[in-house]
Scaffold this active site. Structure first.
Site, PDB file in Angstrom:
ATOM      1  N   ASP A   1       0.848  -1.200   0.000  1.00  9.86           N
ATOM      2  CA  ASP A   1       0.000   0.000   0.000  1.00  9.86           C
ATOM      3  C   ASP A   1       0.879   1.244   0.000  1.00  9.86           C
ATOM      4  OD1 ASP A   1      -2.261  -1.577   0.210  1.00  9.86           O
ATOM      5  OD2 ASP A   1      -2.675  -1.086   2.306  1.00  9.86           O
TER       6      ASP A   1
ATOM      7  N   ARG B   1      -1.238  -0.795  -8.367  1.00  6.97           N
ATOM      8  CA  ARG B   1      -2.618  -0.404  -8.024  1.00  6.97           C
ATOM      9  C   ARG B   1      -2.667   1.117  -8.165  1.00  6.97           C
ATOM     10  NH1 ARG B   1      -3.794  -0.973  -2.078  1.00  6.97           N
ATOM     11  NH2 ARG B   1      -4.301  -3.145  -2.497  1.00  6.97           N
TER      12      ARG B   1
HETATM   13  C1  LIG Z   1      -8.754  -1.383  -3.320  1.00  2.90           C
HETATM   14  C2  LIG Z   1      -8.331  -0.023  -2.860  1.00  2.90           C
HETATM   15  C3  LIG Z   1      -7.085   0.153  -2.272  1.00  2.90           C
HETATM   16  C4  LIG Z   1      -6.673   1.423  -1.882  1.00  2.90           C
HETATM   17  N1  LIG Z   1      -5.381   1.599  -1.420  1.00  2.90           N
HETATM   18  C5  LIG Z   1      -4.953   2.837  -1.159  1.00  2.90           C
HETATM   19  C6  LIG Z   1      -3.579   3.087  -0.836  1.00  2.90           C
HETATM   20  O1  LIG Z   1      -2.744   2.174  -0.780  1.00  2.90           O
HETATM   21  N2  LIG Z   1      -3.210   4.373  -0.580  1.00  2.90           N
HETATM   22  C7  LIG Z   1      -4.100   5.411  -0.639  1.00  2.90           C
HETATM   23  O2  LIG Z   1      -3.694   6.564  -0.432  1.00  2.90           O
HETATM   24  N3  LIG Z   1      -5.388   5.196  -0.926  1.00  2.90           N
HETATM   25  C8  LIG Z   1      -5.840   3.945  -1.192  1.00  2.90           C
HETATM   26  N4  LIG Z   1      -7.145   3.758  -1.529  1.00  2.90           N
HETATM   27  C9  LIG Z   1      -8.135   4.840  -1.312  1.00  2.90           C
HETATM   28  C10 LIG Z   1      -8.243   5.727  -2.525  1.00  2.90           C
HETATM   29  O3  LIG Z   1      -7.084   6.498  -2.662  1.00  2.90           O
HETATM   30  C11 LIG Z   1      -9.444   6.680  -2.397  1.00  2.90           C
HETATM   31  O4  LIG Z   1      -9.274   7.478  -1.279  1.00  2.90           O
HETATM   32  C12 LIG Z   1     -10.783   5.970  -2.296  1.00  2.90           C
HETATM   33  O5  LIG Z   1     -10.854   4.866  -3.148  1.00  2.90           O
HETATM   34  C13 LIG Z   1     -11.923   6.919  -2.683  1.00  2.90           C
HETATM   35  O6  LIG Z   1     -11.748   7.369  -4.003  1.00  2.90           O
HETATM   36  P1  LIG Z   1     -12.691   6.937  -5.223  1.00  2.90           P
HETATM   37  O7  LIG Z   1     -11.836   6.769  -6.409  1.00  2.90           O
HETATM   38  O8  LIG Z   1     -13.507   5.755  -4.843  1.00  2.90           O
HETATM   39  O9  LIG Z   1     -13.565   8.221  -5.479  1.00  2.90           O
HETATM   40  P2  LIG Z   1     -14.572   9.053  -4.560  1.00  2.90           P
HETATM   41  O10 LIG Z   1     -14.931  10.237  -5.361  1.00  2.90           O
HETATM   42  O11 LIG Z   1     -14.023   9.262  -3.195  1.00  2.90           O
HETATM   43  O12 LIG Z   1     -15.798   8.082  -4.425  1.00  2.90           O
HETATM   44  C14 LIG Z   1     -16.648   7.784  -5.508  1.00  2.90           C
HETATM   45  C15 LIG Z   1     -17.982   7.329  -4.937  1.00  2.90           C
HETATM   46  O13 LIG Z   1     -17.766   6.106  -4.216  1.00  2.90           O
HETATM   47  C16 LIG Z   1     -18.568   6.071  -3.055  1.00  2.90           C
HETATM   48  N5  LIG Z   1     -17.685   6.030  -1.863  1.00  2.90           N
HETATM   49  C17 LIG Z   1     -16.360   6.272  -1.822  1.00  2.90           C
HETATM   50  N6  LIG Z   1     -15.875   6.079  -0.585  1.00  2.90           N
HETATM   51  C18 LIG Z   1     -16.933   5.707   0.171  1.00  2.90           C
HETATM   52  C19 LIG Z   1     -17.083   5.351   1.543  1.00  2.90           C
HETATM   53  N7  LIG Z   1     -16.032   5.313   2.380  1.00  2.90           N
HETATM   54  N8  LIG Z   1     -18.308   5.024   1.988  1.00  2.90           N
HETATM   55  C20 LIG Z   1     -19.365   5.017   1.156  1.00  2.90           C
HETATM   56  N9  LIG Z   1     -19.294   5.342  -0.153  1.00  2.90           N
HETATM   57  C21 LIG Z   1     -18.095   5.675  -0.635  1.00  2.90           C
HETATM   58  C22 LIG Z   1     -19.412   7.314  -3.080  1.00  2.90           C
HETATM   59  O14 LIG Z   1     -20.605   7.031  -3.758  1.00  2.90           O
HETATM   60  C23 LIG Z   1     -18.578   8.278  -3.894  1.00  2.90           C
HETATM   61  O15 LIG Z   1     -19.357   9.278  -4.480  1.00  2.90           O
HETATM   62  C24 LIG Z   1      -7.564   2.519  -1.991  1.00  2.90           C
HETATM   63  C25 LIG Z   1      -8.817   2.333  -2.587  1.00  2.90           C
HETATM   64  C26 LIG Z   1      -9.191   1.108  -3.039  1.00  2.90           C
HETATM   65  C27 LIG Z   1     -10.522   0.958  -3.727  1.00  2.90           C
END
Ligand SMILES: Cc1cc2nc3c(=O)[nH]c(=O)nc-3n(C[C@H](O)[C@H](O)[C@H](O)COP(=O)(O)OP(=O)(O)OC[C@H]3O[C@@H](n4cnc5c(N)ncnc54)[C@H](O)[C@@H]3O)c2cc1C
Length: 301
Positions: free
Chosen positions: A125, A175
């Site tokens: 990560d 990722r």
């Molecule tokens: C498999 C995976 C691994 C990850 N690993 C890392 C990492 O190593 N380092 C790092 O910095 N970040 C990591 N992240 C987090 C990532 O950086 C984002 O902060 C997170 O995925 C939210 O961004 P989004 O692209 O989903 O967009 P967003 O705009 O945040 O979300 C899109 C939509 O998804 C839904 N949503 C998003 N989050 C939530 C929630 N918590 N509860 C309910 N609904 C929600 C909502 O409907 C929102 O409108 C990871 C994410 C995933 C999916």
């Protein structure tokens, strides 16, 4: 976002821990490895793969970092003996990065070597920007020496396109996510649409450059853009995967799987659930609603 939503989002650390725990339960499989195994089995039955994270970060004692290694070795053994379709995700600061980079490297190497023996895979990560250089150094060394390892790049960082240019010659396994830590304007794009645009640019660059990409997002616009690129390049399902977090948007998960793509769910478990849960709650667009229900003693929905 309403004033109340913003107050809840940014005042989250002031909210009593039991309330955070009640609302955040959906994002964590449970406290024990048995809980994680049960969750993984359900996810595998749905047709998705898993990646398991033992919760913990910012470890300051060598003993705790060593204990984390043992937990991961036990987890890899259990995944194999249960025949689960899952790999593991690790955080360098749980394995000693903030104590000593060499100690962390040795700990991560132990886990990756064990995963390689078992024919599985370790995802490193990406944490906040103070860890980026060391994490990428670690990744480069492990790819060269062992393999069976991938890293994470964050679309919000200005440097990410340069990192992609530097990593592509390795045939990397990346990722790609937006990035979750609060970073200053001097190093990270702040505007939602800019981060989105950089995600699309970075994902296209990685896929066109032959990288294996874990496309990690719940943003349906980005999922669409990735599907369009996959189609344009004529990629096979084994050449990339989508990734989503446990507890977030199961309907989108189904949509992606039903289109014939592979999808992996990130499943965290363990006792140290608080920092991870806070980050998830800050991202939940309806967090204020859930927190107020929990404060009134109602069940989170
Ligand atoms: C498999 C995976 C691994 C990850 N690993 C890392 C990492 O190593 N380092 C790092 O910095 N970040 C990591 N992240 C987090 C990532 O950086 C984002 O902060 C997170 O995925 C939210 O961004 P989004 O692209 O989903 O967009 P967003 O705009 O945040 O979300 C899109 C939509 O998804 C839904 N949503 C998003 N989050 C939530 C929630 N918590 N509860 C309910 N609904 C929600 C909502 O409907 C929102 O409108 C990871 C994410 C995933 C999916």
């Amino acid at each position: 976002m309403s004033l109340f939503d913003s107050m809840v989002k940014y005042g989250m650390p002031l909210i009593p821990k039991p309330i955070v725990g009640r609302v955040a339960r959906r994002y964590v499989a449970g406290e024990t490895m048995d809980d994680a195994v049960r969750t993984l089995r359900t996810i595998n039955d749905e047709g998705a793969m898993g990646t398991v994270d033992v919760l913990g970060e910012e470890v300051k004692e060598r003993g705790k970092a060593a204990a984390a290694v043992e937990q991961y070795l036990a987890l890899l053994e259990r995944i194999q003996s249960e025949g689960l379709d899952a790999n593991v995700s690790i955080k360098p600061t749980m394995l000693g990065l903030k104590i000593d980079e060499a100690l962390c490297a040795a700990n991560v190497e132990t886990i990756v070597a064990d995963a390689a023996r078992r024919g599985t895979f370790v995802r490193i990560d990406m944490e906040d920007h103070t860890c980026t250089d060391a994490t990428l150094r670690l990744y480069r060394r492990l790819v060269r020496d062992i393999g069976h390892v991938g890293v994470v790049l964050q679309a919000y960082l200005h440097r990410t396109v340069d990192d992609i240019n530097a990593l592509l010659p390795l045939g990397p396994n990346i990722r790609l996510c937006k990035g979750i830590y609060r970073e200053p304007r001097t190093i990270a794009w702040q505007a939602y649409e800019t981060v989105r645009a950089n995600f699309i640019y970075a994902n296209d660059k990685l896929l066109e450059g032959g990288a294996y990409v874990g496309i990690a997002t719940h943003d349906s616009h980005l999922v669409w853009a990735a599907m369009a690129t996959i189609d344009r390049l004529g990629l096979e399902p084994g050449e990339y995967e989508f990734q989503m977090l446990y507890g977030v948007d199961e309907e989108l998960r189904r949509i992606i799987l039903d289109r014939g793509h592979r999808l992996r769910v990130y499943v965290p478990f363990g006792r140290d659930w608080y920092p991870y849960s806070l980050r998830r709650l800050r991202e939940n667009p309806t967090v204020a609603h859930h927190v107020s229900r929990a404060m009134l003693g109602l069940r989170p929905r």
